[in-house]
Design a protein around this motif. Sequence first.
Motif: not given
Length: 250
Positions: A25-41, A145-157
């Motif tokens: 549920x959270x993953x789908x929420x992040x994809x829909x609303x935008x997010x920042x992720x940190x990849x560590x290890x 990107x936003x200018x050239x792809x005016x129809x950006x959907x969630x998670x396209x960027x």
Amino acid sequence: MTTDQSVVRGPDDDVPPDDFTAFLSLLNELKATGCSLLVVGDAPRELFTRASSNLLGDAESIRHRVVAATDATSDSIAERLPNPDETPRPLSETARILNHAGAPRSVAAEATDVSGDLGGIRETRIADPELQGLQAGLVDAIGDVATEASDLRPADLRVGVDSLGPLVDHYGEDAVRRCLRRVGGHVRHYNGMAHYVLAEEYDSEVVESFLPDVDAVIELRAVDPVEHDHDAQQRWHVPDRELVTEWTPL
């Protein structure tokens, strides 16, 4: 786990059902609303490239990718992008590379210029040695990107920065955090997904300092392929939700 999957390795995870449902549920929420992720290890460099490739999206869907390199090689940048023969539009139209040429090479000792065979993808070499130069380059690329792809959907960027290590060493954690907040705000404005590579253990102080500025952390580790039938694993941490997944194949 790849963020382009609607179901994330459920049968193989051994994650308690309630936790796994909450994570999906959270993953789908992040994809829909935008997010920042940190990849560590504490993991080999190749695993970060592989994880970054997953986060930048598969070849079947149209994604608009912005990749900023501070200490990544040209080969690793190419490896994380999909096969150009399989994408619905040429990568030269949908991908951009920022080369932070001002990043101190004494810090990024293994870095090389991003000048490999990248199929005509636009590369911007950032001459400003200050962190503001990289920040402005990322914001400008997102705006283009936003200018050239005016129809950006969630998670396209999809935005990726590899890596934060040299930036933290040279500019300090506070400056890098301010940069991430600024860039993350623009990514969320277009419901996009940004990820930042930081090759440090999850429990380290430097990773802890970035937790307030990201939505989730993906932790990587190498494993014995004979014992596990795969060579790398990942688990997701969402501190604000007190949610941690089990280790799953990368």
